[in-house]
Design an enzyme around this catalytic site. Structure first.
Site, mmCIF file in Angstrom:
data_model
loop_
_atom_site.group_PDB
_atom_site.id
_atom_site.type_symbol
_atom_site.label_atom_id
_atom_site.label_comp_id
_atom_site.label_asym_id
_atom_site.label_seq_id
_atom_site.Cartn_x
_atom_site.Cartn_y
_atom_site.Cartn_z
ATOM 1 N N THR A 1 0.851 -1.183 0.000
ATOM 2 C CA THR A 1 0.000 0.000 0.000
ATOM 3 C C THR A 1 0.885 1.231 0.000
ATOM 4 O O THR A 1 1.914 1.261 0.679
ATOM 5 C CB THR A 1 -0.956 0.011 1.215
ATOM 6 N N HIS B 1 2.415 -11.729 13.907
ATOM 7 C CA HIS B 1 3.460 -12.236 14.799
ATOM 8 C C HIS B 1 3.227 -13.701 15.184
ATOM 9 O O HIS B 1 4.111 -14.346 15.754
ATOM 10 C CB HIS B 1 3.530 -11.365 16.057
#
Length: 365
Positions: A284, A336
């Site tokens: 993005t 994560h």
């Protein structure tokens, strides 16, 4: 004979759509294959055409949610096409009135019209507060609802963490300035932009850190030996992420052509459903709107997204000297649960190396 208009198949993952607007209304005569209604889905807008020529009937109301194969309306094939209107006959201009002779009688004056009755007293409307009078309420589109739902689901599901770095864009800018005209001539007008540098850098870095290109499915991790690269595009309808399938097989020129084509069609609503599906990693670029730094949200179920930002001249230290360089902050948001911090930081450092020295992209170093 009456022919039904039904919702077409929209893709494996879509089962319903919303009637966004009718381009024709009930009673109108339509031609075969003329676009008559727009449907809005969670991902794209779809145009439905008339199955045959005739009079449009029984149109489903705007805002109605319809299932795949559901009835939208009908076309009466027995209705005759309206005749073309005949041109109005030319009207001769009236002759100018003759001046009155001195002995002519004066024109009669019409008596005054009777006074209209006064309306009955109406109770005054309740006063709105100054804020209420300046508010507008607009229903959320299907796409906007889906964006909101998916972004919140990403925050609720993934363990999102963001790491940052900065890139000296001097070498990329110099290479682009040197070759952009020659590149455009050789590749049929494809413009050499910075997005292709980052796309190629992402492809190279994902080979070294495949967990960032993987995703969690149940109790398994699905690794890919290909890169389907999503490029986020902001439109008036909301954010869409068209996907460059097998971007790892594309040249600079092909990347630039596809990115430009996707951006244009995203803004006009011309993307196909398959062009919005099966992405494995996304980029993005908030820099085109002036963003200097941000933390992008994952496009789930993907495990990583790279955020590009505005290029800004800043003082940096090179060989013990303070110099001005065109710098860009970059951000990697990652899941994560599947990507360790060491991998994420190393991935972003790899992006930095490749963009700061574009020769590495050409030599696959």
């Amino acid at each position: 004979m009456t022919v039904e208009i039904r919702v077409p198949a929209l893709g494996e993952s879509l089962t319903t759509a919303t009637v966004a607007r009718w381009l024709k209304k009930s009673g109108d005569y339509v031609q075969h294959d003329e676009t008559i209604v727009e449907l809005e889905t969670d991902k794209v807008s779809v145009e439905v055409t008339a199955p045959s020529a005739g009079r449009l009937e029984d149109c489903v109301a705007v805002g109605t949610e319809v299932e795949i194969g559901g009835l939208l309306g009908a076309v009466d094939e027995t209705a005759e096409a309206p005749a073309a209107p005949e041109p109005a006959p030319a009207v001769e201009a009236p002759a100018a009135p003759l001046a009155l002779e001195p002995v002519a009688a004066p024109a009669r004056v019409a008596p005054p019209a009777p006074e209209a009755p006064k309306p009955a007293a109406v109770a005054p409307a309740p006063k709105l507060s100054s804020h209420e009078a300046r508010e507008r309420r607009v229903p959320m589109s299907r796409l906007r609802q889906t964006i909101a739902r998916n972004l919140k689901a990403a925050q609720n599901t993934a363990a999102i963490l963001t790491t940052f770095n900065e890139i000296d864009m001097s070498a990329a800018k110099a290479l682009r300035a040197q070759y952009k005209e020659e590149f455009e001539k050789k590749h049929d007008g494809a413009r050499l932009g910075f997005m292709s540098f980052f796309a190629r850098a992402v492809v190279g870095a994902l080979k070294d850190y495949p967990a960032i290109n993987a995703q969690i499915e149940g109790d398994e991790i699905v690794y890919r030996d290909f890169v389907n690269l999503g490029i986020a595009v902001g439109t008036e309808r909301g954010l869409v992420v068209p996907v460059l399938h097998d971007a790892d097989q594309m040249s600079f020129a092909e990347l630039e052509r596809r990115i430009a084509d996707y951006g244009k069609r995203a803004r006009t609503g011309g993307l196909k459903l398959e062009e919005l599906s099966h992405g494995t990693f996304s980029i993005t670029n908030g820099g085109i709107f002036g963003s200097l730094l941000s933390t992008p949200i994952l496009n789930t179920p993907q495990s990583g997204i790279l955020g590009m930002h505005a290029i800004q001249d800043r003082p940096v230290v090179r060989d013990g000297q303070i110099v001005i360089r065109p710098m860009m902050y970059v951000a990697l948001s990652y899941d994560h649960r599947i990507v360790d911090g060491r991998e994420a930081v190393s991935f972003l450092v790899r992006i930095k190396q490749l963009v700061e020295d574009p020769r590495r992209l050409l030599l696959d170093l």
